[in-house]
Design a protein around this motif. Structure first.
Motif, PDB file in Angstrom:
ATOM      1  N   ALA A 187       0.833  -1.197   0.000  1.00  0.00           N
ATOM      2  CA  ALA A 187       0.000   0.000   0.000  1.00  0.00           C
ATOM      3  C   ALA A 187       0.872   1.253   0.000  1.00  0.00           C
ATOM      4  O   ALA A 187       2.014   1.254   0.477  1.00  0.00           O
ATOM      5  CB  ALA A 187      -0.934  -0.012   1.207  1.00  0.00           C
ATOM      6  N   GLU A 188       0.329   2.325  -0.525  1.00  0.00           N
ATOM      7  CA  GLU A 188       1.094   3.570  -0.648  1.00  0.00           C
ATOM      8  C   GLU A 188       1.499   4.117   0.718  1.00  0.00           C
ATOM      9  O   GLU A 188       2.617   4.605   0.905  1.00  0.00           O
ATOM     10  CB  GLU A 188       0.251   4.598  -1.404  1.00  0.00           C
ATOM     11  N   GLU A 189       0.603   4.020   1.685  1.00  0.00           N
ATOM     12  CA  GLU A 189       0.905   4.528   3.021  1.00  0.00           C
ATOM     13  C   GLU A 189       2.049   3.742   3.663  1.00  0.00           C
ATOM     14  O   GLU A 189       2.961   4.319   4.264  1.00  0.00           O
ATOM     15  CB  GLU A 189      -0.348   4.434   3.891  1.00  0.00           C
ATOM     16  N   SER A 190       2.027   2.414   3.526  1.00  0.00           N
ATOM     17  CA  SER A 190       3.084   1.584   4.112  1.00  0.00           C
ATOM     18  C   SER A 190       4.423   1.853   3.441  1.00  0.00           C
ATOM     19  O   SER A 190       5.463   1.954   4.109  1.00  0.00           O
ATOM     20  CB  SER A 190       2.714   0.107   3.979  1.00  0.00           C
ATOM     21  N   LEU A 191       4.417   1.970   2.135  1.00  0.00           N
ATOM     22  CA  LEU A 191       5.664   2.269   1.432  1.00  0.00           C
ATOM     23  C   LEU A 191       6.209   3.637   1.825  1.00  0.00           C
ATOM     24  O   LEU A 191       7.428   3.831   1.893  1.00  0.00           O
ATOM     25  CB  LEU A 191       5.430   2.206  -0.079  1.00  0.00           C
ATOM     26  N   GLY A 192       5.309   4.592   2.094  1.00  0.00           N
ATOM     27  CA  GLY A 192       5.766   5.903   2.531  1.00  0.00           C
ATOM     28  C   GLY A 192       6.467   5.849   3.879  1.00  0.00           C
ATOM     29  O   GLY A 192       7.482   6.518   4.102  1.00  0.00           O
ATOM     30  N   VAL A 193       5.926   5.037   4.800  1.00  0.00           N
ATOM     31  CA  VAL A 193       6.567   4.889   6.110  1.00  0.00           C
ATOM     32  C   VAL A 193       7.953   4.268   5.965  1.00  0.00           C
ATOM     33  O   VAL A 193       8.942   4.747   6.543  1.00  0.00           O
ATOM     34  CB  VAL A 193       5.677   4.036   7.035  1.00  0.00           C
ATOM     35  N   LEU A 194       8.050   3.191   5.196  1.00  0.00           N
ATOM     36  CA  LEU A 194       9.344   2.536   5.007  1.00  0.00           C
ATOM     37  C   LEU A 194      10.331   3.447   4.278  1.00  0.00           C
ATOM     38  O   LEU A 194      11.528   3.451   4.583  1.00  0.00           O
ATOM     39  CB  LEU A 194       9.151   1.234   4.229  1.00  0.00           C
ATOM     40  N   GLN A 195       9.834   4.225   3.328  1.00  0.00           N
ATOM     41  CA  GLN A 195      10.716   5.141   2.612  1.00  0.00           C
ATOM     42  C   GLN A 195      11.244   6.228   3.538  1.00  0.00           C
ATOM     43  O   GLN A 195      12.412   6.640   3.438  1.00  0.00           O
ATOM     44  CB  GLN A 195       9.961   5.766   1.430  1.00  0.00           C
ATOM     45  N   GLY A 196      10.390   6.710   4.460  1.00  0.00           N
ATOM     46  CA  GLY A 196      10.856   7.707   5.418  1.00  0.00           C
ATOM     47  C   GLY A 196      11.955   7.164   6.312  1.00  0.00           C
ATOM     48  O   GLY A 196      12.953   7.846   6.586  1.00  0.00           O
ATOM     49  N   ILE A 197      11.791   5.922   6.786  1.00  0.00           N
ATOM     50  CA  ILE A 197      12.841   5.304   7.605  1.00  0.00           C
ATOM     51  C   ILE A 197      14.118   5.142   6.797  1.00  0.00           C
ATOM     52  O   ILE A 197      15.226   5.423   7.275  1.00  0.00           O
ATOM     53  CB  ILE A 197      12.355   3.943   8.143  1.00  0.00           C
ATOM     54  N   ARG A 198      13.967   4.705   5.558  1.00  0.00           N
ATOM     55  CA  ARG A 198      15.146   4.496   4.701  1.00  0.00           C
ATOM     56  C   ARG A 198      15.887   5.812   4.459  1.00  0.00           C
ATOM     57  O   ARG A 198      17.136   5.864   4.516  1.00  0.00           O
ATOM     58  CB  ARG A 198      14.682   3.886   3.373  1.00  0.00           C
ATOM     59  N   ASN A 199      15.142   6.886   4.226  1.00  0.00           N
ATOM     60  CA  ASN A 199      15.788   8.175   3.963  1.00  0.00           C
ATOM     61  C   ASN A 199      16.567   8.672   5.177  1.00  0.00           C
ATOM     62  O   ASN A 199      17.698   9.151   5.061  1.00  0.00           O
ATOM     63  CB  ASN A 199      14.738   9.207   3.555  1.00  0.00           C
ATOM     64  N   ARG A 200      15.976   8.561   6.354  1.00  0.00           N
ATOM     65  CA  ARG A 200      16.658   9.048   7.556  1.00  0.00           C
ATOM     66  C   ARG A 200      17.882   8.208   7.885  1.00  0.00           C
ATOM     67  O   ARG A 200      18.917   8.729   8.306  1.00  0.00           O
ATOM     68  CB  ARG A 200      15.684   9.046   8.735  1.00  0.00           C
ATOM     69  N   VAL A 201      17.780   6.894   7.693  1.00  0.00           N
ATOM     70  CA  VAL A 201      18.935   6.035   7.966  1.00  0.00           C
ATOM     71  C   VAL A 201      20.050   6.304   6.961  1.00  0.00           C
ATOM     72  O   VAL A 201      21.234   6.349   7.319  1.00  0.00           O
ATOM     73  CB  VAL A 201      18.508   4.554   7.945  1.00  0.00           C
ATOM     74  N   ASP A 202      19.686   6.490   5.693  1.00  0.00           N
ATOM     75  CA  ASP A 202      20.713   6.762   4.683  1.00  0.00           C
ATOM     76  C   ASP A 202      21.416   8.086   4.937  1.00  0.00           C
ATOM     77  O   ASP A 202      22.612   8.232   4.657  1.00  0.00           O
ATOM     78  CB  ASP A 202      20.077   6.776   3.287  1.00  0.00           C
ATOM     79  N   GLU A 203      20.686   9.045   5.501  1.00  0.00           N
ATOM     80  CA  GLU A 203      21.265  10.371   5.669  1.00  0.00           C
ATOM     81  C   GLU A 203      22.010  10.526   6.993  1.00  0.00           C
ATOM     82  O   GLU A 203      23.068  11.151   7.050  1.00  0.00           O
ATOM     83  CB  GLU A 203      20.159  11.424   5.576  1.00  0.00           C
ATOM     84  N   PHE A 204      21.467   9.931   8.063  1.00  0.00           N
ATOM     85  CA  PHE A 204      22.050  10.152   9.388  1.00  0.00           C
ATOM     86  C   PHE A 204      22.646   8.897  10.010  1.00  0.00           C
ATOM     87  O   PHE A 204      23.177   8.960  11.117  1.00  0.00           O
ATOM     88  CB  PHE A 204      20.991  10.725  10.339  1.00  0.00           C
ATOM     89  N   GLY A 205      22.534   7.750   9.373  1.00  0.00           N
ATOM     90  CA  GLY A 205      23.166   6.546   9.886  1.00  0.00           C
ATOM     91  C   GLY A 205      22.320   5.810  10.908  1.00  0.00           C
ATOM     92  O   GLY A 205      21.122   6.063  11.087  1.00  0.00           O
ATOM     93  N   SER A 206      22.978   4.887  11.609  1.00  0.00           N
ATOM     94  CA  SER A 206      22.274   4.023  12.561  1.00  0.00           C
ATOM     95  C   SER A 206      21.726   4.794  13.756  1.00  0.00           C
ATOM     96  O   SER A 206      20.769   4.353  14.394  1.00  0.00           O
ATOM     97  CB  SER A 206      23.216   2.919  13.056  1.00  0.00           C
ATOM     98  N   GLN A 207      22.324   5.938  14.089  1.00  0.00           N
ATOM     99  CA  GLN A 207      21.825   6.726  15.214  1.00  0.00           C
ATOM    100  C   GLN A 207      20.401   7.206  14.954  1.00  0.00           C
ATOM    101  O   GLN A 207      19.581   7.295  15.881  1.00  0.00           O
ATOM    102  CB  GLN A 207      22.750   7.920  15.460  1.00  0.00           C
ATOM    103  N   ALA A 208      20.090   7.507  13.705  1.00  0.00           N
ATOM    104  CA  ALA A 208      18.726   7.924  13.369  1.00  0.00           C
ATOM    105  C   ALA A 208      17.739   6.797  13.631  1.00  0.00           C
ATOM    106  O   ALA A 208      16.618   7.037  14.098  1.00  0.00           O
ATOM    107  CB  ALA A 208      18.660   8.366  11.907  1.00  0.00           C
ATOM    108  N   ALA A 209      18.144   5.554  13.350  1.00  0.00           N
ATOM    109  CA  ALA A 209      17.267   4.414  13.625  1.00  0.00           C
ATOM    110  C   ALA A 209      17.014   4.269  15.120  1.00  0.00           C
ATOM    111  O   ALA A 209      15.883   3.985  15.553  1.00  0.00           O
ATOM    112  CB  ALA A 209      17.879   3.134  13.063  1.00  0.00           C
ATOM    113  N   GLU A 210      18.039   4.479  15.940  1.00  0.00           N
ATOM    114  CA  GLU A 210      17.852   4.406  17.388  1.00  0.00           C
ATOM    115  C   GLU A 210      16.942   5.524  17.882  1.00  0.00           C
ATOM    116  O   GLU A 210      16.094   5.304  18.754  1.00  0.00           O
ATOM    117  CB  GLU A 210      19.212   4.476  18.081  1.00  0.00           C
ATOM    118  N   ASP A 211      17.109   6.723  17.329  1.00  0.00           N
ATOM    119  CA  ASP A 211      16.241   7.832  17.728  1.00  0.00           C
ATOM    120  C   ASP A 211      14.788   7.555  17.361  1.00  0.00           C
ATOM    121  O   ASP A 211      13.873   7.826  18.150  1.00  0.00           O
ATOM    122  CB  ASP A 211      16.707   9.122  17.059  1.00  0.00           C
TER     123      ASP A 211
END
Length: 667
Positions: free
Chosen positions: A281-305
């Motif tokens: 679904a578009e909403e689910s892909l948007g959530v996963l894409q947001g996580i992917r973007n933050r992790v790619d930009e800020f690293g593993s610390q963003a995932a912990e935050d």
């Protein structure tokens, strides 16, 4: 030869005649008897000679055989040599056995010596300097015992003189030992025994161990459940499209991704849809894409935050849902009701004993235990329900009083509300609630509780005394309001004098990450007016912001922010007024590291030094990014509410710059 033959014939004839006489029982002459004796001796000698000849022949045959069987290196040996070889071989066997026994004995001694050395080393390692008898286990030190969170022990427990005195009092003084003349079958006997300080320390230690064990078991179950979910998600992702696999694969090992995917599985089960349909679904892909973007930009610390923020929001929603639904009480049968009421009465009495001795923390623990025992149950009939409500209400009032004494204002309000709900006509419950609300600064609600007390006191013989107490409380509340108004007026006057609200200050606004909010009740004087302003280089400013960001991202600090936001009910002013005090302990070591004074004055100097870079004509992109990240970490769960306009539902542009998808907030 002829003579020998004649002699043999005569001897034979004589023998036959002798036998005939013996058979006929005739008397024998002396000569005949002598010849008979000679005959018998000759016969015995002949038999002995024959026997010796047979033995000699047997030995020769045996010796021959033995000489034929005994060989060494292909050579045969005679009887004597064989006998010597046997002796030598037997001696060698004995020597080998003796040496083997000696080696075994030596090995046993070495093992015993090694064991003794190991035991002595273990005793030396576990032995503490000046160690005395203690309730703490002997295999850990007092520091480790404290670090593990066990209840602290009174030092007098280690004093032998104190223990000796206690034993003497227990055996002679019934005031010190109520169990002196009491039967052990009486329940009060064991209740009094449990109230002894030393016994109480043992019970608290055991309770702490049980709680730690429950935590370990729960964590173990969570790990097992997470591993099972990982296997399930791996199988479900195999059926998904290549696009989804490419999106999820780089971030699948983060816990935030596992939680989101697990939510998709539960959502699909509720909606009766497959996992592939939900995740596509578009909403689910948007959530996963947001996580992917933050992790790619800020690293593993963003995932912990994100995980910390996710857990905080989940707990907040769970608490709100539980508060809305209310706690469902179970109907207790007669046996269960008797047990919980007896235990609640025992804990209530324990708390009263501790309260009279000034041990507020111990009284709080006892009353809290009674409240936890009584809260989940209700009686089946009205009469027992009334008794249960009275007991629980009394415990809740005492618990509220102990919480206020210890400064647990939120819990004090909750306990007082429980008491007022159970006993709505009890003026003490409403007075406890008014005092707790006063401690939180909710003066208007405290005033309403005083009106409830006036209603409850109608018709009571002690109405005059109650009215006097409520009037004194109203005067105190009014004094607090007046002082708050005066403080606010003084703050506004100082702000106007410094042109805080003028249009000229629009170009000199402080970045939210550096905003130092002071309390409206006690405004701070500007201590940097006469000080020399300090400066930072571009790299220094960037490093300072990154250090602050990492400090604010600490899990403990984020949980403190969450608790503060919950305590102030999400009110912006109260949150900002207390946030600066909460962050100062984290800021002090960073201030010292960059040459600022570790105090509120140093915080102001740091802000002034950073303003040169944040308000420059061309702001460095790295510094701006670091400042935005610091702002997000500094505000924590209140970031959305503080940075978003109340009239607008969309997130600010800062979230867009940081790669936070707006749909992630709704999820």
């Amino acid at each position: 030869m002829v003579s020998e033959t004649i002699q043999e014939e005569s001897s034979e004839a004589w023998r036959q005649a002798l036998l005939s006489k013996i058979a006929g029982e005739d008397e024998l002459t002396g000569e005949e008897l002598e010849r008979h004796d000679q005959f018998l001796k000759a016969k015995e000698e002949a038999l002995a000679a024959l026997s010796s000849q047979q033995e000699t022949s047997t030995k020769k045959v045996a010796g021959h055989r033995r000489s034929q069987q005994v060989r060494f290196e292909g050579k045969a040996f005679d009887e004597e040599t064989a006998r010597k070889l046997d002796v030598i071989a037997g001696r060698a066997v004995k020597d080998g056995t003796r040496r083997e026994m000696e080696r075994s004995k030596q090995a046993t001694q070495e093992i015993a010596a090694a064991r003794a050395e190991a035991e002595s080393a273990l005793q030396a390692a576990t032995k503490l300097p000046n160690q005395k008898a203690t309730v703490a286990p002997s295999w850990i030190s007092d520091e480790e015992y404290k670090e593990l969170g066990y209840p602290q022990l009174d030092p007098k427990f280690r004093d032998k003189e104190w223990q000796k005195k206690q034993l003497q009092l227990d055996s002679t003084d019934p005031r010190h030992n109520p169990n002196l003349n009491r039967d052990q079958n009486d329940p009060e006997f064991w209740y009094h025994a449990a109230r002894k300080p030393f016994n109480k320390a043992l019970l608290r230690t055991e309770q702490h161990w049980n709680s730690r064990r429950e935590v370990w078991l729960k964590q173990f179950e969570q790990v097992k459940d997470m591993n099972q979910k990982r296997e399930l998600l791996a199988e479900l992702l195999e059926d998904c499209s290549t696009e989804v696999k490419r999106l999820v694969a780089p971030i699948l090992h983060f816990n935030i991704t596992m939680k989101v995917l697990t939510g998709f599985v539960e959502k699909g089960a509720k909606m009766q849809k497959s996992f592939e349909e939900v995740i596509s679904a578009e909403e689910s892909l948007g959530v996963l894409q947001g996580i992917r973007n933050r992790v790619d930009e800020f690293g593993s610390q963003a995932a912990e935050d994100m995980l910390v923020e996710y857990d905080a929001r989940a707990r907040s929603l769970a608490e709100e849902r539980q508060a809305q639904q209310g706690e469902e009480k179970r109907v207790a049968d007669v046996h269960t009701l008797a047990q919980i009421m007896n235990w609640g009465q025992k804990c209530k009495k324990d708390g009263l004993v501790e309260w009279e001795q000034g041990n507020w923390a111990e009284a709080y623990v006892s009353w809290r235990q009674a409240d936890d025992t009584l809260r989940p149950f209700k009686a089946a009939d009205k009469e027992n329900g009334q008794l249960l409500s009275e007991l629980h209400g009394a415990v809740a009032k005492n618990l509220s009083q102990a919480c206020m004494k210890l400064g647990y204002w939120q819990e004090a309000v909750k306990a007082a509300e429980t008491a007022a709900q159970l006993c709505p006509e009890d003026h003490k419950a409403w007075f406890r609630l008014a005092c707790a609300l006063e401690g939180l600064g909710r003066l208007d609600e405290a005033e309403e509780c005083l009106h409830k007390i006036d209603e409850c006191s109608v018709g009571r013989p002690d109405r005059t005394r109650i009215a006097k107490d409520t009037q004194a409380k109203r005067e105190k509340l009014q004094a607090l309001r007046d002082r708050e108004q005066a403080s606010l007026k003084k703050t506004v006057e100082k702000a106007l004098a410094r042109n805080v609200f003028s249009e000229e200050r629009e170009d000199h606004q402080i970045h939210p990450a550096l905003a130092k909010n002071t309390s409206t009740r006690e405004p701070l004087e500007d201590s940097t007016q006469n000080s020399v302003q300090k400066h930072l280089t571009r790299e220094g400013a960037k490093d300072l912001l990154l250090e602050l960001r990492d400090a604010y991202r600490d899990t403990t600090f984020q949980m403190q922010i969450f608790k503060l936001a919950r305590d102030v009910h999400g009110q912006k002013d109260l949150f900002l007024a207390n946030l600066s005090k909460l962050a100062l302990p984290l800021q002090k070591p960073i201030l010292e590291q960059f040459g600022f004074e570790p105090s509120e004055k140093g915080v102001k100097e740091m802000k002034q030094a950073l303003q040169e870079h944040l308000h420059a004509a061309t702001i460095d992109e790295d510094i701006r990014r670091a400042a935005d990240e610091t702002t997000m970490a500094f505000y924590g769960v209140m970031y959305d509410k503080l940075t978003r306009d109340d009239a607008v539902d969309s997130p600010p542009s800062l979230e867009v710059r940081l790669g936070r998808d707006p749909r992630e907030q709704s999820e």
